[in-house]
Every structure is written in structure tokens, then in C-alpha cells.
Design an enzyme around this catalytic site. Structure first.
Site, short mmCIF file in Angstrom:
data_model
loop_
_atom_site.label_atom_id
_atom_site.label_comp_id
_atom_site.label_asym_id
_atom_site.label_seq_id
_atom_site.Cartn_x
_atom_site.Cartn_y
_atom_site.Cartn_z
CB CYS A 262 -11.16 -2.56 -1.15
SG CYS A 262 -10.35 -1.78 -1.96
CD GLU B 276 -0.96 5.30 4.42
OE1 GLU B 276 -0.95 5.97 5.15
OE2 GLU B 276 -2.11 4.53 5.17
CB CYS C 221 -8.24 -4.56 -4.68
SG CYS C 221 -7.78 -2.89 -3.62
CD GLU D 165 -5.18 -5.49 -1.74
OE1 GLU D 165 -5.14 -4.94 -1.48
OE2 GLU D 165 -6.79 -5.44 -1.54
CG ASN E 285 -0.36 0.09 2.79
OD1 ASN E 285 0.45 -1.09 3.45
ND2 ASN E 285 -0.66 0.66 3.30
ZN ZN Z 1 -8.00 -2.48 -2.44
#
Ligand code: ZN
Length: 129
Positions: free
Chosen positions: A86, A44, A89, A55, A42
Site C-alpha cells: 500500500c 489486524e 508502506c 511490510e 500483518n
Molecule cells: Zn501497507
């Protein structure tokens, strides 16, 4: 590469996560049908809406290296419970034909077919390939 190696590799990727705002570190692998492994974490941003999930970073990494089919996604985080992808994804996984999502949490390995997690993906009838 076998599941045990995927588990080690995805856990190792947590160190590359860029999560200075939430502290939630996520690492993912996108694995092709012929066994090539692409990592993602991830990423940010101070403008929080720009954050991208691990992902999708893994899948985009694979696609950027010429892949068009991803068979398996492996996912882990530093949260105290298993992390699930989520909806955004899941939709991207659907685009590239992901079949299985493997969630790693400590010693626990949870396996799902993408169709269980996301039974009705959006698809565009105009797709040509
Ligand atoms: Zn996601």
C-alpha cells in the site's frame, strides 16, 4: 541467504499473520544490505483502522533492532493474486532506503525497484542525519 531461501522464509511467515477479521494473511521480510533478515506479518485489530501491514511490521522490527537501512522487501500473501504494498508502506520503505520489492505469489517471483512502484516519495527537507 539467497532468493530461494527468502521465498521459503516469507511463505513460512504466513502462519504468524494475525488476520481474524479479513482472513488475508500477509508476510514480509525486511533485508538489510549485509543480509540480515527481519520478519513481519500483518496485525489486524477489532478497531480496523489500527491494523498494520506486514511490510511496516518487518521494517519496524529491523529498526527496533538497530537497523537504519533496508535494501530489500520480500512480500507474499494468501490472496489468489500477487499482493502489492500500500502507499503507506511504500512511503515507509522510502524512509529507510529500500531499493527492491520482491513479490512472491506461488512459484512466481515479481521484482520491482521501489522507484518504479513509488517514483515520488514525500521527503522532508528538515531531515538531519
Ligand atoms: Zn501497507
Amino acid at each position: 541467504m539467497v532468493l530461494r531461501e527468502w521465498v521459503e522464509l516469507v511463505k513460512d511467515g504466513l502462519k504468524y499473520s494475525y488476520a481474524p477479521y479479513s482472513g488475508v494473511k500477509v508476510s514480509a521480510l525486511a533485508i538489510t544490505p549485509d543480509g540480515k533478515v527481519y520478519r513481519g506479518v500483518n496485525v489486524e485489530n477489532a478497531s480496523l483502522g489500527l491494523t498494520v501491514c506486514a511490510e511496516r511490521v518487518a521494517i519496524f522490527n529491523a529498526v527496533s533492532n538497530g537497523e537504519r537501512k533496508i535494501k530489500t522487501i520480500v512480500l507474499t500473501s494468501n490472496l489468489d493474486k500477487p499482493i502489492y504494498p500500500c502507499g503507506a508502506c511504500l512511503q515507509v520503505m522510502s524512509e529507510f532506503g529500500v531499493e527492491e520489492v520482491i513479490i512472491v505469489h506461488g512459484d512466481k517471483v515479481i521484482r520491482h525497484n521501489l522507484s518504479e512502484l513509488f517514483p515520488n516519495p514525500f521527503s522532508d527537507w528538515r531531515r538531519r542525519d
